[in-house]
Design a protein around this motif. Structure first.
Motif, PDB file in Angstrom:
ATOM      1  N   ASN A 694      29.780  49.904  34.374  1.00 23.34           N
ATOM      2  CA  ASN A 694      29.818  49.683  33.493  1.00 23.34           C
ATOM      3  C   ASN A 694      31.276  49.003  33.694  1.00 23.34           C
ATOM      4  O   ASN A 694      32.714  49.482  33.915  1.00 23.34           O
ATOM      5  CB  ASN A 694      30.090  49.532  31.913  1.00 23.34           C
ATOM      6  N   THR A 695      31.868  47.318  34.191  1.00 22.94           N
ATOM      7  CA  THR A 695      32.978  47.416  34.698  1.00 22.94           C
ATOM      8  C   THR A 695      33.346  46.127  34.259  1.00 22.94           C
ATOM      9  O   THR A 695      33.125  45.101  33.859  1.00 22.94           O
ATOM     10  CB  THR A 695      32.873  46.904  36.098  1.00 22.94           C
ATOM     11  N   GLN A 696      35.100  46.205  33.601  1.00 23.13           N
ATOM     12  CA  GLN A 696      35.424  44.699  33.022  1.00 23.13           C
ATOM     13  C   GLN A 696      37.151  44.381  33.514  1.00 23.13           C
ATOM     14  O   GLN A 696      37.457  45.556  33.775  1.00 23.13           O
ATOM     15  CB  GLN A 696      35.999  44.856  31.460  1.00 23.13           C
ATOM     16  N   VAL A 697      37.229  42.821  33.484  1.00 23.49           N
ATOM     17  CA  VAL A 697      38.044  43.217  34.669  1.00 23.49           C
ATOM     18  C   VAL A 697      38.917  42.394  33.638  1.00 23.49           C
ATOM     19  O   VAL A 697      38.284  40.979  33.088  1.00 23.49           O
ATOM     20  CB  VAL A 697      38.846  42.477  36.640  1.00 23.49           C
ATOM     21  N   ASN A 698      40.635  41.871  32.723  1.00 31.78           N
ATOM     22  CA  ASN A 698      40.664  41.753  32.002  1.00 31.78           C
ATOM     23  C   ASN A 698      41.942  40.671  32.636  1.00 31.78           C
ATOM     24  O   ASN A 698      42.810  41.305  33.195  1.00 31.78           O
ATOM     25  CB  ASN A 698      41.676  42.734  30.632  1.00 31.78           C
ATOM     26  N   PHE A 699      42.010  39.121  32.206  1.00 34.81           N
ATOM     27  CA  PHE A 699      42.958  38.223  32.677  1.00 34.81           C
ATOM     28  C   PHE A 699      43.954  38.239  31.643  1.00 34.81           C
ATOM     29  O   PHE A 699      43.043  37.749  29.957  1.00 34.81           O
ATOM     30  CB  PHE A 699      42.523  37.891  33.371  1.00 34.81           C
ATOM     31  N   GLU A 700      44.834  37.257  31.197  1.00 37.38           N
ATOM     32  CA  GLU A 700      46.141  36.727  30.111  1.00 37.38           C
ATOM     33  C   GLU A 700      46.522  35.602  30.296  1.00 37.38           C
ATOM     34  O   GLU A 700      47.110  35.417  31.647  1.00 37.38           O
ATOM     35  CB  GLU A 700      46.421  37.634  29.307  1.00 37.38           C
ATOM     36  N   ASN A 701      47.272  34.281  30.081  1.00 38.95           N
ATOM     37  CA  ASN A 701      47.341  33.819  30.890  1.00 38.95           C
ATOM     38  C   ASN A 701      47.411  33.080  31.343  1.00 38.95           C
ATOM     39  O   ASN A 701      47.411  32.518  32.327  1.00 38.95           O
ATOM     40  CB  ASN A 701      49.174  34.051  30.589  1.00 38.95           C
ATOM     41  N   THR A 702      45.716  33.104  32.185  1.00 32.47           N
ATOM     42  CA  THR A 702      45.214  32.223  32.689  1.00 32.47           C
ATOM     43  C   THR A 702      45.019  30.963  33.045  1.00 32.47           C
ATOM     44  O   THR A 702      45.648  30.230  34.092  1.00 32.47           O
ATOM     45  CB  THR A 702      43.654  32.675  32.737  1.00 32.47           C
ATOM     46  N   PHE A 703      44.331  30.355  32.074  1.00 36.61           N
ATOM     47  CA  PHE A 703      45.259  28.478  31.658  1.00 36.61           C
ATOM     48  C   PHE A 703      45.826  28.311  31.101  1.00 36.61           C
ATOM     49  O   PHE A 703      46.650  27.371  31.289  1.00 36.61           O
ATOM     50  CB  PHE A 703      43.612  27.573  31.930  1.00 36.61           C
ATOM     51  N   LYS A 704      45.884  29.119  29.846  1.00 38.93           N
ATOM     52  CA  LYS A 704      47.487  28.672  29.223  1.00 38.93           C
ATOM     53  C   LYS A 704      47.844  30.171  28.718  1.00 38.93           C
ATOM     54  O   LYS A 704      47.165  30.837  28.650  1.00 38.93           O
ATOM     55  CB  LYS A 704      46.737  27.564  27.971  1.00 38.93           C
ATOM     56  N   THR A 705      48.973  29.695  28.075  1.00 42.74           N
ATOM     57  CA  THR A 705      50.245  30.782  26.954  1.00 42.74           C
ATOM     58  C   THR A 705      49.374  31.347  26.355  1.00 42.74           C
ATOM     59  O   THR A 705      48.567  30.999  25.609  1.00 42.74           O
ATOM     60  CB  THR A 705      51.313  30.693  27.257  1.00 42.74           C
ATOM     61  N   ASN A 706      48.918  33.017  26.166  1.00 43.18           N
ATOM     62  CA  ASN A 706      48.117  33.676  25.395  1.00 43.18           C
ATOM     63  C   ASN A 706      46.883  33.259  25.027  1.00 43.18           C
ATOM     64  O   ASN A 706      46.112  34.492  23.999  1.00 43.18           O
ATOM     65  CB  ASN A 706      48.974  33.469  23.581  1.00 43.18           C
ATOM     66  N   ASP A 707      46.546  32.886  26.278  1.00 44.95           N
ATOM     67  CA  ASP A 707      44.511  32.545  26.271  1.00 44.95           C
ATOM     68  C   ASP A 707      44.789  33.878  27.086  1.00 44.95           C
ATOM     69  O   ASP A 707      45.195  35.178  27.181  1.00 44.95           O
ATOM     70  CB  ASP A 707      44.137  31.313  27.331  1.00 44.95           C
ATOM     71  N   ALA A 708      42.856  34.204  27.381  1.00 47.42           N
ATOM     72  CA  ALA A 708      42.305  36.229  27.701  1.00 47.42           C
ATOM     73  C   ALA A 708      41.051  35.034  28.276  1.00 47.42           C
ATOM     74  O   ALA A 708      40.544  34.809  27.561  1.00 47.42           O
ATOM     75  CB  ALA A 708      42.369  36.862  26.144  1.00 47.42           C
ATOM     76  N   LEU A 709      40.811  36.204  29.346  1.00 47.83           N
ATOM     77  CA  LEU A 709      39.912  35.766  29.649  1.00 47.83           C
ATOM     78  C   LEU A 709      39.724  37.627  30.909  1.00 47.83           C
ATOM     79  O   LEU A 709      40.311  38.260  31.263  1.00 47.83           O
ATOM     80  CB  LEU A 709      39.584  34.957  30.999  1.00 47.83           C
ATOM     81  N   SER A 710      37.935  37.565  30.300  1.00 51.86           N
ATOM     82  CA  SER A 710      37.630  38.715  30.886  1.00 51.86           C
ATOM     83  C   SER A 710      36.071  38.196  31.808  1.00 51.86           C
ATOM     84  O   SER A 710      35.643  37.399  31.348  1.00 51.86           O
ATOM     85  CB  SER A 710      37.352  39.765  29.610  1.00 51.86           C
ATOM     86  N   VAL A 711      35.727  39.194  32.786  1.00 54.17           N
ATOM     87  CA  VAL A 711      35.005  39.565  33.181  1.00 54.17           C
ATOM     88  C   VAL A 711      34.308  40.784  33.590  1.00 54.17           C
ATOM     89  O   VAL A 711      34.804  42.050  33.905  1.00 54.17           O
ATOM     90  CB  VAL A 711      34.969  39.417  34.863  1.00 54.17           C
ATOM     91  N   LYS A 712      32.892  41.109  32.548  1.00 49.99           N
ATOM     92  CA  LYS A 712      32.091  41.918  33.075  1.00 49.99           C
ATOM     93  C   LYS A 712      30.876  42.583  34.098  1.00 49.99           C
ATOM     94  O   LYS A 712      29.966  41.111  34.233  1.00 49.99           O
ATOM     95  CB  LYS A 712      32.213  42.162  31.198  1.00 49.99           C
ATOM     96  N   TRP A 713      30.824  43.436  33.997  1.00 47.20           N
ATOM     97  CA  TRP A 713      29.816  43.577  34.943  1.00 47.20           C
ATOM     98  C   TRP A 713      29.071  45.104  34.218  1.00 47.20           C
ATOM     99  O   TRP A 713      29.628  45.959  34.776  1.00 47.20           O
ATOM    100  CB  TRP A 713      29.346  43.853  36.237  1.00 47.20           C
TER     101      TRP A 713
END
Length: 790
Positions: A694-713
């Motif tokens: 299981n792998t997960q990468v997290n991103f913050e402030n990707t499109f807007k301030t204080n948003d959160a994006l994560s990608v999992k495999w």
């Protein structure tokens, strides 16, 4: 397979030595602190949780606290108080002892707080092989509870189809009824199949406790192979959470969760409802998919068709009223649960013969109350009480004479009706269950604490089937099943709290009034009962805050269950000859966390086990239309599971887990009393080796301030295993081939954190996956999920 497993074992052992060596070179220091309020007054008895090391301490009468013997790193402290605002603080601990001062702001309003997991810390420190899954990380994706548990190293999930299909769990090789399920410490079978791990929405689950083998007595049941306990959400704020998911195979799942505070003292109303539906019309193919031409009657194999009679629907609502923080109770709650489900039956234990009209349904109503009170008898005694009553009706209809082919067409007629067992069935089973559970804990002193648990369950069953003729008086008599359990435990801390031990005894007994039959027509009344004591211990030694050694042992007993004794009223016959399963369970393991630098951590768990089981209970086919549970195999199961986790900040993490079983049949005689030719062979239809990544990468402030994006495999590998046995032939049709599947998902949370969206693709490469006697599981599937908090 064996070579790969052997290399993996050597790799983990070498890694352990390397990590131990590196860890031993780290200089261990102390973090001291003082808690004060805004007026400078010292705050005592406040919990301080150190996240990275998963340890908790409390401030003393002077407001001081200390974490001793920890390595230099950047740590996260969570300070929790009922009367002050929740505070999260980062602390950079370098190469020398450090002292800090923390100021807490007073909070007059009740707020939702982070539960520090006292039960988690307690039982992990006592040597139980316990894994805690935090469901908060999974709420935005479309995974089911089954899919989440399937990614754990020690758990094998065998599912006979799609959403709502029969699921068999095994932990370290023991499966079926040897693995117990609980909801907030109450056996899940009390609530019925319509409120189970197949139907409960993930949005109402806070975390999952997974016990491997040996379980503490607070889960008061005969857990021979382990236990899975679902902990539901406990919130103290006004909120509404809505979740909706849709995707392939016309699958829809939705839930609504709400909590309303009635006053500032702690009175509340809590409720949630759910609805699940799927056509489960995914494609299947292969030699087991036979299509017959209704005109020529020519039979072809290896067809690619859709499942056509496998729809599943479930719905339910749970509502409760509770009171907290009163002089007479810490927490009182009473509630009502109403659920039902409907399931079309596509085939039997294999896919050889499809069904087109057989159905199964269940309705259940449950009322319950909970009560808990701590700090009695000079603040040494705590008690918890649960009492509940459920009324369940199950209906099984199978009356058609039509014969179906896998293309969904009728190809003929039977002389007698009934697709599944060649006999007509219109069975209605009514079941009433009462359960009462009492738990108590008593603190003898700062070093020792005693526990007591008692659970009583009464089951009364009646069933009716108008298709059975020539019924005698015994058929109409109700069946009864009573089961009692109790346990005593003493938990202790030694050697400056580095050594933790728990010694326990358990008693299990049952009494059953049964109606048995040899021909399905004439019935007689009989009785069965049994009483068994079990005992064991668990212990752990904390070398430092990062390295813990564990060992445990139990003489365990697993009593026959209600269905195994009384039958199911359809094709599983009742019996008064079934004995309890007994097992010697041995466990030894190590947990180690290494702080590589200020941003990275490496954690590994290595766990070895053995299960020596006598009177193994299994389902045996008595004739063409009837099954019965019997005692047959004595089995020696040993193996290991291991997990390696790497985390960098809060941005990247990867988990790799493997599990290997060696289940050997030790019965010298077969079910007919003859010499067992399978002696010393591997147990068939058992998953032997699996690995997950299981792998997960997290991103913050990707499109807007204080948003959160994560990608999992997520990847899942299962090695080949024999469906039947590896003694009397090993042609390809008797073997499940190696399987490798991949799932990918993307989750996005908007800046206000009230709305999140998840997109998932399961089995992205459309691999052909099998389970349970070569039953094919769903192929590539896409799902979307939306969460909204108000």
């Amino acid at each position: 397979m064996f070579i790969n497993t052997k290399l993996a074992s050597y790799f983990l052992l070498i890694l352990s030595l390397l990590v131990w060596n590196v860890s031993s070179q780290n200089k261990l220091i102390s973090l001291k602190g003082e808690l004060i309020d805004e007026n400078g007054t010292s705050l005592k008895s406040i919990s301080i949780y150190l996240v990275e090391l998963n340890i908790t301490t409390k401030s003393n009468s002077a407001g001081s606290f200390e974490f001793k013997n920890i390595p230099p790193a950047i740590y996260t402290l969570i300070i929790e108080s009922d009367s002050h605002e929740l505070l999260t603080k980062k602390v950079s601990l370098k190469t020398q002892n450090q002292e800090i001062q923390i100021v807490l702001k007073r909070n007059e309003k009740l707020k939702e707080v982070i539960v520090l997991g006292k039960k988690k810390n307690q039982f992990k420190s006592l040597g139980y092989e316990l894994e805690i899954l935090n469901i908060a990380n999974e709420l935005n994706n479309t995974k089911t509870l089954n899919q989440i548990l399937e990614q754990q190293s020690s758990i094998n999930v065998r599912q006979s189809g799609g959403l709502g299909s029969r699921v068999n769990y095994s932990i370290n090789g023991l499966s079926e009824k040897s693995v117990r399920f609980f909801i907030d410490g109450i056996p899940m079978e009390f609530y019925g199949a319509s409120f189970s791990i197949n139907t409960i929405p993930i949005s109402v689950i806070d975390k999952i406790e997974i016990y491997k083998g040996i379980t503490p007595i607070y889960l008061s049941n005969d857990n021979l192979g382990g236990a899975i306990n679902l902990i539901t959400k406990k919130v103290s704020q006004n909120l509404i959470k809505i979740s909706y998911s849709f995707g392939s195979f016309n699958t829809h799942t939705s839930s609504v969760y709400t909590n309303i505070n009635l006053d500032k003292k702690g009175a509340y109303i809590n409720a949630f409802g759910f609805y699940n539906y799927s056509d489960n019309n995914y494609e299947i193919w292969g030699d087991n998919v036979l299509v017959t031409d209704p005109e020529t009657f020519n039979v072809t194999r290896n067809n690619r068709v859709e499942r056509f009679h496998d729809a599943f629907q479930s719905k339910g609502i749970k509502a409760s009223f509770g009171i907290k923080n009163r002089s007479w109770t810490d927490h009182f709650e009473t509630g009502l649960i109403l659920t039902d489900f409907d399931k079309e039956i596509q085939h039997g234990p294999t896919m050889e013969i499809p069904f087109g009209e057989a159905t199964y349904s269940q309705k259940n109503g449950t009322a319950y109350l909970r009560y808990s009170k701590k700090n009695l008898l000079n603040k040494k005694l705590g008690i918890q009480l649960f009492a509940g009553y459920s009324d369940r009706t199950r209906v099984h209809i199978d009356t058609t004479k039509n014969i179906y082919s896998w293309n969904g067409k009728i190809i003929g007629q039977r002389v007698l009706g009934g697709e599944q067992y060649g006999v007509l069935t219109q069975n209605t089973l009514k079941k009433k269950t009462f359960i009462q559970k009492l738990s108590a804990d008593y603190r003898l002193n700062n070093q020792h604490k005693a526990y007591f648990t008692s659970q009583i369950a009464f089951v009364n069953r009646t069933d009716n089937d108008p298709t059975i003729t020539n019924k005698n008086e015994a058929y109409w008599a109700p069946q009864h099943f009573n089961k009692n359990t109790f346990g005593l435990a003493l938990d202790s801390k030694w050697l400056h709290r580095k050594l933790s031990t728990s010694f326990f005894i358990k008693n299990h007994s049952f009494n059953a009034k049964i109606k048995t039959t040899e021909d399905g027509q004439l019935f007689k009344n009989s009785n069965a009962d049994a009483n068994f004591f079990g005992f064991g211990f668990s212990s752990s030694y904390k070398i430092n805050q990062l390295l813990i050694l564990k060992t445990s042992f139990e003489r365990a007993n697993r009593l026959p269950e209600e269905t195994e004794i009384l039958g199911d009223g359809v094709n599983i016959l009742s019996t008064d000859q079934l004995k309890a399963e007994q097992s010697f369970n041995y466990n030894i393991g190590v947990q180690h966390q290494l702080l590589l630098n200020n941003n990275s951590t490496l954690t590994y768990n290595l766990f070895f086990f053995r299960r020596d089981v006598d009177n193994f209970i299994k389902l045996w086919q008595k004739d063409d239309s009837a099954f019965v549970y019997i005692n047959f195999d004595n089995i020696d199961i040993h193996g290991f599971d291991a997990e390696l986790k790497y985390k960098w900040k809060n941005k990247f993490q990867v988990n790799y887990a493997i599990s290997r079983l060696f289940p050997i049949i030790k019965s010298r005689l077969d079910s007919d009393g003859n010499k067992n030719l399978l002696f010393n062979s591997e147990l068939p239809n058992t998953l032997l080796f699996k690995s997950t990544l299981n792998t997960q990468v997290n991103f913050e402030n990707t499109f807007k301030t204080n948003d959160a994006l994560s990608v999992k495999w997520a990847s899942n590998f299962v090695d080949s295993f024999f469906v039947r046995d590896n003694v009397f032939g090993a042609d390809n049709k008797d073997e499940i081939p190696q399987q490798l599947s991949h799932n990918v998902g993307v989750n996005y949370s908007f800046p206000n954190k009230k709305i999140s969206i998840g997109l998932d693709c399961n089995n992205i490469f459309d691999a052909q996956l099998f389970d349970n006697f070569a039953i094919q599981k769903p192929g590539r599937a896409f799902f979307t999920k939306i969460n909204w908090s108000i």
